[in-house]
Scaffold this motif. Structure first.
Motif, PDB file in Angstrom:
ATOM      1  N   ILE A 180       0.838  -1.206   0.000  1.00  0.00           N
ATOM      2  CA  ILE A 180       0.000   0.000   0.000  1.00  0.00           C
ATOM      3  C   ILE A 180       0.868   1.250   0.000  1.00  0.00           C
ATOM      4  N   ARG A 181       1.894   1.257   0.840  1.00  0.00           N
ATOM      5  CA  ARG A 181       2.793   2.415   0.874  1.00  0.00           C
ATOM      6  C   ARG A 181       3.462   2.637  -0.474  1.00  0.00           C
ATOM      7  N   ASN A 182       3.926   1.565  -1.099  1.00  0.00           N
ATOM      8  CA  ASN A 182       4.566   1.687  -2.413  1.00  0.00           C
ATOM      9  C   ASN A 182       3.587   2.204  -3.458  1.00  0.00           C
ATOM     10  N   LEU A 183       2.366   1.735  -3.407  1.00  0.00           N
ATOM     11  CA  LEU A 183       1.355   2.199  -4.366  1.00  0.00           C
ATOM     12  C   LEU A 183       1.074   3.687  -4.170  1.00  0.00           C
ATOM     13  N   MET A 184       0.980   4.125  -2.927  1.00  0.00           N
ATOM     14  CA  MET A 184       0.709   5.538  -2.663  1.00  0.00           C
ATOM     15  C   MET A 184       1.911   6.401  -3.031  1.00  0.00           C
ATOM     16  N   LYS A 191       0.182   6.449  -9.700  1.00  0.00           N
ATOM     17  CA  LYS A 191      -0.468   7.689 -10.134  1.00  0.00           C
ATOM     18  C   LYS A 191      -1.673   7.934  -9.238  1.00  0.00           C
ATOM     19  N   ARG A 192      -2.152   9.184  -9.219  1.00  0.00           N
ATOM     20  CA  ARG A 192      -3.223   9.545  -8.302  1.00  0.00           C
ATOM     21  C   ARG A 192      -4.262  10.420  -8.989  1.00  0.00           C
ATOM     22  N   PHE A 193      -5.516  10.140  -8.694  1.00  0.00           N
ATOM     23  CA  PHE A 193      -6.630  10.984  -9.096  1.00  0.00           C
ATOM     24  C   PHE A 193      -7.375  11.377  -7.829  1.00  0.00           C
ATOM     25  N   SER A 194      -7.625  12.660  -7.680  1.00  0.00           N
ATOM     26  CA  SER A 194      -8.370  13.147  -6.529  1.00  0.00           C
ATOM     27  C   SER A 194      -9.723  13.656  -7.008  1.00  0.00           C
ATOM     28  N   LEU A 195     -10.775  13.121  -6.432  1.00  0.00           N
ATOM     29  CA  LEU A 195     -12.133  13.496  -6.775  1.00  0.00           C
ATOM     30  C   LEU A 195     -12.867  13.907  -5.501  1.00  0.00           C
ATOM     31  N   THR A 209     -10.084   9.454  -3.338  1.00  0.00           N
ATOM     32  CA  THR A 209      -8.805   9.589  -4.030  1.00  0.00           C
ATOM     33  C   THR A 209      -8.424   8.199  -4.493  1.00  0.00           C
ATOM     34  N   LEU A 210      -7.980   8.085  -5.731  1.00  0.00           N
ATOM     35  CA  LEU A 210      -7.616   6.798  -6.300  1.00  0.00           C
ATOM     36  C   LEU A 210      -6.129   6.786  -6.611  1.00  0.00           C
ATOM     37  N   TYR A 211      -5.438   5.774  -6.093  1.00  0.00           N
ATOM     38  CA  TYR A 211      -4.040   5.527  -6.441  1.00  0.00           C
ATOM     39  C   TYR A 211      -4.025   4.276  -7.301  1.00  0.00           C
ATOM     40  N   PHE A 212      -3.220   4.298  -8.372  1.00  0.00           N
ATOM     41  CA  PHE A 212      -3.184   3.124  -9.241  1.00  0.00           C
ATOM     42  C   PHE A 212      -1.844   3.009  -9.949  1.00  0.00           C
ATOM     43  N   LEU A 253     -20.349  -1.529  -4.462  1.00  0.00           N
ATOM     44  CA  LEU A 253     -20.680  -0.807  -5.690  1.00  0.00           C
ATOM     45  C   LEU A 253     -19.419  -0.543  -6.517  1.00  0.00           C
ATOM     46  N   ILE A 254     -18.379  -0.059  -5.871  1.00  0.00           N
ATOM     47  CA  ILE A 254     -17.126   0.245  -6.567  1.00  0.00           C
ATOM     48  C   ILE A 254     -16.468  -1.035  -7.081  1.00  0.00           C
ATOM     49  N   ARG A 255     -16.430  -2.066  -6.254  1.00  0.00           N
ATOM     50  CA  ARG A 255     -15.818  -3.333  -6.681  1.00  0.00           C
ATOM     51  C   ARG A 255     -16.498  -3.870  -7.935  1.00  0.00           C
ATOM     52  N   HIS A 256     -17.808  -3.898  -7.936  1.00  0.00           N
ATOM     53  CA  HIS A 256     -18.565  -4.430  -9.079  1.00  0.00           C
ATOM     54  C   HIS A 256     -18.279  -3.614 -10.347  1.00  0.00           C
ATOM     55  N   PHE A 257     -18.346  -2.311 -10.232  1.00  0.00           N
ATOM     56  CA  PHE A 257     -18.100  -1.442 -11.383  1.00  0.00           C
ATOM     57  C   PHE A 257     -16.676  -1.612 -11.901  1.00  0.00           C
ATOM     58  N   TRP A 258     -15.722  -1.615 -10.989  1.00  0.00           N
ATOM     59  CA  TRP A 258     -14.311  -1.613 -11.374  1.00  0.00           C
ATOM     60  C   TRP A 258     -13.893  -2.932 -12.018  1.00  0.00           C
ATOM     61  N   ARG A 259     -14.438  -4.052 -11.557  1.00  0.00           N
ATOM     62  CA  ARG A 259     -14.096  -5.357 -12.143  1.00  0.00           C
ATOM     63  C   ARG A 259     -14.582  -5.467 -13.583  1.00  0.00           C
ATOM     64  N   GLU A 260     -15.649  -4.773 -13.915  1.00  0.00           N
ATOM     65  CA  GLU A 260     -16.139  -4.784 -15.298  1.00  0.00           C
ATOM     66  C   GLU A 260     -15.238  -3.972 -16.214  1.00  0.00           C
ATOM     67  N   LYS A 261     -14.605  -2.927 -15.689  1.00  0.00           N
ATOM     68  CA  LYS A 261     -13.788  -2.029 -16.505  1.00  0.00           C
ATOM     69  C   LYS A 261     -12.332  -2.475 -16.627  1.00  0.00           C
ATOM     70  N   PHE A 262     -11.771  -3.053 -15.589  1.00  0.00           N
ATOM     71  CA  PHE A 262     -10.344  -3.382 -15.571  1.00  0.00           C
ATOM     72  C   PHE A 262     -10.124  -4.841 -15.190  1.00  0.00           C
ATOM     73  N   LYS A 263      -9.155  -5.457 -15.845  1.00  0.00           N
ATOM     74  CA  LYS A 263      -8.828  -6.857 -15.573  1.00  0.00           C
ATOM     75  C   LYS A 263      -7.454  -7.006 -14.925  1.00  0.00           C
ATOM     76  N   GLU A 264      -6.684  -5.933 -14.913  1.00  0.00           N
ATOM     77  CA  GLU A 264      -5.367  -5.988 -14.273  1.00  0.00           C
ATOM     78  C   GLU A 264      -4.998  -4.614 -13.748  1.00  0.00           C
ATOM     79  N   GLY A 265      -4.091  -4.599 -12.782  1.00  0.00           N
ATOM     80  CA  GLY A 265      -3.646  -3.350 -12.184  1.00  0.00           C
ATOM     81  C   GLY A 265      -3.846  -3.353 -10.684  1.00  0.00           C
TER      82      GLY A 265
END
Length: 97
Positions: free
Chosen positions: A4-8, A12-16, A20-23, A51-63
């Protein structure tokens, strides 16, 4: 914790307004959430995570993805959350993720 620390630190980061999303790219698919117990009741927090898990699994398969919730997410409805997720997903895909 180190992942988690390495990912943060390195991702990359998006703040909404709602989170906030780190990826970063990775051959596997990992998703995590950081949510304070002070944010709403457990049922609301778990609903938003599902809700987020369901949506995100449909959009991305890796990462690797880490969502850090903000207090405003509990006041937002399902449509607003999905709208924010769509925006972020499109921006990530535009960056050739």
């Amino acid at each position: 914790k180190s992942r988690i620390r390495n990912l943060m630190k390195d991702g990359k980061r998006f703040s909404l307004p709602y989170f906030t999303l780190y990826f970063r790219s990775s051959p596997s698919f990992k998703m995590g959430f950081i949510v304070s117990k002070k944010i709403a009741r457990p049922t609301k927090r778990n609903y938003v995570k599902r809700l987020i898990r369901h949506f995100w699994r449909e959009k991305f398969k890796e990462g690797d993805f880490l969502f850090v919730f903000k207090k405003e997410i509990t006041e937002a409805g399902k449509d607003r959350i999905l709208e924010s997720l769509n925006k972020v997903a499109e921006e990530i895909k535009c960056q050739n993720f």
